[in-house]
Design an enzyme around this catalytic site. Structure first.
Site, PDB file in Angstrom:
ATOM      1  N   GLU A 116       0.856  -1.124  -0.185  1.00  0.00           N
ATOM      2  CA  GLU A 116      -0.066   0.035   0.018  1.00  0.00           C
ATOM      3  C   GLU A 116       0.843   1.247   0.136  1.00  0.00           C
ATOM      4  O   GLU A 116       2.017   1.350   0.449  1.00  0.00           O
ATOM      5  CB  GLU A 116      -0.910   0.093   1.190  1.00  0.00           C
ATOM      6  CG  GLU A 116      -1.946  -1.153   1.300  1.00  0.00           C
ATOM      7  CD  GLU A 116      -2.720  -1.091   2.396  1.00  0.00           C
ATOM      8  OE1 GLU A 116      -2.241  -0.365   3.548  1.00  0.00           O
ATOM      9  OE2 GLU A 116      -3.785  -1.796   2.579  1.00  0.00           O
ATOM     10  N   LYS A 121       2.491   4.392   1.395  1.00  0.00           N
ATOM     11  CA  LYS A 121       2.621   5.153   2.566  1.00  0.00           C
ATOM     12  C   LYS A 121       2.630   6.632   2.696  1.00  0.00           C
ATOM     13  O   LYS A 121       3.302   7.363   2.058  1.00  0.00           O
ATOM     14  CB  LYS A 121       4.042   4.704   3.259  1.00  0.00           C
ATOM     15  CG  LYS A 121       4.114   5.102   4.518  1.00  0.00           C
ATOM     16  CD  LYS A 121       5.546   4.767   5.399  1.00  0.00           C
ATOM     17  CE  LYS A 121       5.436   4.830   6.682  1.00  0.00           C
ATOM     18  NZ  LYS A 121       4.931   6.089   7.260  1.00  0.00           N
ATOM     19  N   ARG A 170      -1.748   9.876  10.810  1.00  0.00           N
ATOM     20  CA  ARG A 170      -2.815   8.669  11.396  1.00  0.00           C
ATOM     21  C   ARG A 170      -3.961   8.962  11.896  1.00  0.00           C
ATOM     22  O   ARG A 170      -4.212   9.668  12.988  1.00  0.00           O
ATOM     23  CB  ARG A 170      -1.883   7.633  12.242  1.00  0.00           C
ATOM     24  CG  ARG A 170      -2.609   6.249  12.432  1.00  0.00           C
ATOM     25  CD  ARG A 170      -2.456   5.252  11.297  1.00  0.00           C
ATOM     26  NE  ARG A 170      -2.806   4.030  11.633  1.00  0.00           N
ATOM     27  CZ  ARG A 170      -2.250   3.092  12.232  1.00  0.00           C
ATOM     28  NH1 ARG A 170      -1.002   3.113  12.321  1.00  0.00           N
ATOM     29  NH2 ARG A 170      -2.708   1.776  12.214  1.00  0.00           N
ATOM     30  N   ARG A 211      -2.889   8.853  16.593  1.00  0.00           N
ATOM     31  CA  ARG A 211      -2.101   7.508  16.895  1.00  0.00           C
ATOM     32  C   ARG A 211      -1.930   7.367  18.495  1.00  0.00           C
ATOM     33  O   ARG A 211      -1.974   6.076  18.992  1.00  0.00           O
ATOM     34  CB  ARG A 211      -0.705   7.489  16.403  1.00  0.00           C
ATOM     35  CG  ARG A 211       0.064   5.984  16.531  1.00  0.00           C
ATOM     36  CD  ARG A 211       1.155   6.319  15.307  1.00  0.00           C
ATOM     37  NE  ARG A 211       2.424   6.753  16.007  1.00  0.00           N
ATOM     38  CZ  ARG A 211       3.324   6.191  16.723  1.00  0.00           C
ATOM     39  NH1 ARG A 211       2.974   4.750  16.523  1.00  0.00           N
ATOM     40  NH2 ARG A 211       4.246   6.607  17.251  1.00  0.00           N
ATOM     41  N   GLU A 264      -5.053   7.381   7.057  1.00  0.00           N
ATOM     42  CA  GLU A 264      -4.282   8.636   7.123  1.00  0.00           C
ATOM     43  C   GLU A 264      -5.163   9.972   6.529  1.00  0.00           C
ATOM     44  O   GLU A 264      -5.611   9.756   5.326  1.00  0.00           O
ATOM     45  CB  GLU A 264      -2.917   8.185   6.231  1.00  0.00           C
ATOM     46  CG  GLU A 264      -2.082   9.188   6.453  1.00  0.00           C
ATOM     47  CD  GLU A 264      -0.769   8.599   7.401  1.00  0.00           C
ATOM     48  OE1 GLU A 264      -1.062   7.597   8.239  1.00  0.00           O
ATOM     49  OE2 GLU A 264       0.051   9.242   7.732  1.00  0.00           O
ATOM     50  N   PHE A 314      -7.165   2.461   5.066  1.00  0.00           N
ATOM     51  CA  PHE A 314      -6.491   1.260   4.674  1.00  0.00           C
ATOM     52  C   PHE A 314      -7.046   0.189   5.482  1.00  0.00           C
ATOM     53  O   PHE A 314      -6.554  -1.066   5.378  1.00  0.00           O
ATOM     54  CB  PHE A 314      -4.790   1.346   4.721  1.00  0.00           C
ATOM     55  CG  PHE A 314      -4.498   1.946   6.010  1.00  0.00           C
ATOM     56  CD1 PHE A 314      -4.442   1.197   7.119  1.00  0.00           C
ATOM     57  CD2 PHE A 314      -3.878   3.354   5.691  1.00  0.00           C
ATOM     58  CE1 PHE A 314      -3.824   1.675   8.520  1.00  0.00           C
ATOM     59  CE2 PHE A 314      -3.387   3.694   7.180  1.00  0.00           C
ATOM     60  CZ  PHE A 314      -3.177   3.111   8.369  1.00  0.00           C
ATOM     61  N   LYS A 352       7.237  -1.302   6.630  1.00  0.00           N
ATOM     62  CA  LYS A 352       7.333  -0.405   5.839  1.00  0.00           C
ATOM     63  C   LYS A 352       8.550  -0.158   5.168  1.00  0.00           C
ATOM     64  O   LYS A 352       9.513  -0.615   5.656  1.00  0.00           O
ATOM     65  CB  LYS A 352       7.057   1.017   6.802  1.00  0.00           C
ATOM     66  CG  LYS A 352       8.033   1.258   7.845  1.00  0.00           C
ATOM     67  CD  LYS A 352       7.572   2.442   8.625  1.00  0.00           C
ATOM     68  CE  LYS A 352       8.264   2.395  10.018  1.00  0.00           C
ATOM     69  NZ  LYS A 352       7.873   3.692  10.945  1.00  0.00           N
TER      70      LYS A 352
END
Length: 511
Positions: free
Chosen positions: A212, A214, A219, A234, A263, A303, A381
DNA sequence: TTCCGACAGTGGGGTCGCAAT
DNA sequence: ATTGCGACCCCACTATCGGAA
């Protein structure tokens, strides 16, 4: 049995700090938790894991200077300390800083030296006893006779260990199982590990992965129950009022009982991302949101789906959660994604994301449930990495385990016009103990110019290769730019300062 | 016996709101 | 009006322990 007092926590903390073995730390904490009164359990768990029931009380390092002398006899109860901290937090308006300082003085005057030391580290947010949430989960499990996995699960759902731990101590495993995803109350977000490149990420995930985009934004966890929407960050702070675009997007969905993970990011009209600073500024500004959304509109990309139509999805594999997301959220609000096991296809995807100006890629195992904390590396990531050869201009003395070592380096690039060096930021990352010892000796030998209590200025002779994520505009540094997430790769004894990279080459990376 | 996952610690740049100056 | 502080966005990396292999 004698009531557990603050002094008992201070002593336990000292024992925890004194033992390096984790099992010993867990033993010390569990022993104390087994003695604490139910109504004070939440306070004890919070303090011993470095947190406050009030979360933040507006007291930092500055307010903690010039503390009064301690008293001799320890008698402070946890409830009394908790009440005082609540009073400190409640101060607001003109005179509040003086009032806070006065109450902090009262607090420290009423405890012994050992309690002062504990409170000081607790309030400064630097407990430094080698035990935080991770160790506390195990200690709660041990003291309550419950499986650590149950404690961890409840923590994910509740997001606040002191509440979970208190429930475990009084109600055991049944109380833990009573924790459920509650719409309107944030859950601990799932986090990603990192890998240097796409093939490494795929290997970490066992071959097949969902890749996906980034996005370099903030967040968000969005909860909707009927017409009621709440948005959390977050760290589980609520930011609903600052993100009306997100609220409207969630209200427009065809499902009215839903929890989504995603996000928010400010995009330019051409779709390329604004620098992170722009998004962060927009999201944290509380004044005149209506005008800000005209000039700096926010986009949202989801996501993950934790709950759809009243059904909890956390324990389902990623592939099924994503299918549920795709069924209830329009495609333009979903983070672009490619499922593949082909490294070449993955690398092409990565290159395209970076070409579009985004931060990188998150690779996700299709089989992994949604879980915060220790349940393996379900998300990985991958970001591009830049490097530069820079010159060390100064070094700062370290704290804690780095006490007595020169740690934090001031980094400069060469200015070809003046022949001087322009500071671009600092870094303390990437240094081994061996390197710390070596550079301390080396920089003391190179010491030159005005040094103070913390900073040792050195002759600009040492070249160091530094990795970083990007260059951002800086209001602080003389060149008007700073490195983001700089870390040391290695020293370059083979290079002279004249060989270091120039400010012009750094400026090319600033967009 | 060795390997590796998870944790804690050590700090980085930037921006906001608020109170003090 | 400007400055300082606290809080919170983003975060990388190393050392260590102890269970997994």
């Amino acid at each position: 049995m004698r009531r557990v007092l603050l002094i008992d926590l201070a002593r336990t903390s000292a024992s925890v700090a004194a033992d390096s073995a984790r099992l010993a730390k867990i033993g010390h904490i569990a022993e104390l938790l087994s003695r604490v009164r139910p109504e004070e359990a939440e306070i004890a768990i919070a303090y011993l894991s470095g947190e406050l029931p009030q979360r933040q009380i507006g007291v930092g390092w500055r307010t903690l200077q010039d503390l009064p002398e301690p008293r001799q006899i320890a008698s402070a109860s946890l409830t009394r300390i908790d009440d005082l901290l609540s009073r400190i937090k409640a101060q607001s308006g003109p005179g509040s800083q003086a009032a806070r300082k006065e109450l902090v003085g009262e607090l420290f005057r009423s405890v012994t030296r050992q309690e002062q030391s504990f409170l000081l580290r607790l309030l400064a947010g630097e407990l430094r006893q080698g035990a935080l949430n991770g160790v506390m989960v195990e200690a709660v499990a041990k003291a309550s006779g419950t499986p650590a996995a149950e404690v961890r699960r409840a923590l994910t759902l509740r997001g606040w260990l002191p509440a979970v731990g208190a429930a475990a101590l009084t109600g055991g495993v049944e109380a833990l199982r009573a924790f459920h995803l509650e719409v309107g109350r944030p859950v601990s977000p799932m986090l990603a590990q990192s890998a240097p490149n796409i093939p490494a990420a795929l290997e970490k995930l066992g071959g097949l992965a969902a890749l996906e985009w980034k996005l370099d934004g903030i967040r968000v966890q969005a909860h909707r129950s009927g017409s009621d929407v709440k948005v959390f960050t977050r760290t589980l702070d609520e930011i609903t009022a600052q993100v009306p675009e997100l609220m409207e997007a969630v209200l427009a969905l065809p499902v009215d009982d839903i929890v989504l993970d995603g996000e928010v990011i400010a995009l330019r009209p051409d779709g390329r991302p604004e620098p992170f600073q722009v998004t962060a500024s927009r999201v944290t500004s509380k004044i005149d949101t209506a005008r800000l959304r005209e000039t700096t509109p926010l986009s949202v990309f989801f996501f993950d789906a934790l709950r759809v139509g009243g059904v909890d999805l956390l324990d389902l594999p990623d592939s099924e959660r994503h299918a549920a997301l795709a069924r209830s959220v329009p495609a333009e609000l979903i983070t672009p994604r490619l499922v593949t096991s082909d490294p070449d296809e993955g690398m092409a995807f990565f290159a395209e994301v970076v070409r579009r100006g985004h931060e990188g890629v998150v690779a996700k195992s299709p089989n992994t449930p949604y879980a915060a904390g220790r349940r393996g590396a379900g998300w990985v990531k991958v970001k591009p990495r830049h490097t530069l050869d820079l010159v060390v201009l100064a070094a700062e003395w370290g704290h804690g385990r780095r006490q007595g070592k020169l740690s934090n380096l001031h980094l400069g690039a060469r200015d070809p016009q003046s022949g001087d060096f322009v500071m671009l930021g600092k870094t303390f990352k990437g240094l081994t103990d061996e390197l710390l010892a070596w550079q301390t000796e080396r920089f003391l030998a190179l010491a030159d110019g005005p040094s103070d209590e913390w900073v040792v200025r050195v002759r600009p002779e040492m070249v160091v290769e530094v990795a970083f994520d990007g260059v951002q505009r800086s209001p602080r540094y003389p060149g008007g730019m700073a490195l983001r997430f700089a870390r040391v790769l290695r020293y370059r004894p083979d290079k002279r300062p004249e060989d270091a990279d120039t400010v012009d080459s750094v400026r090319e990376l600033l967009f």
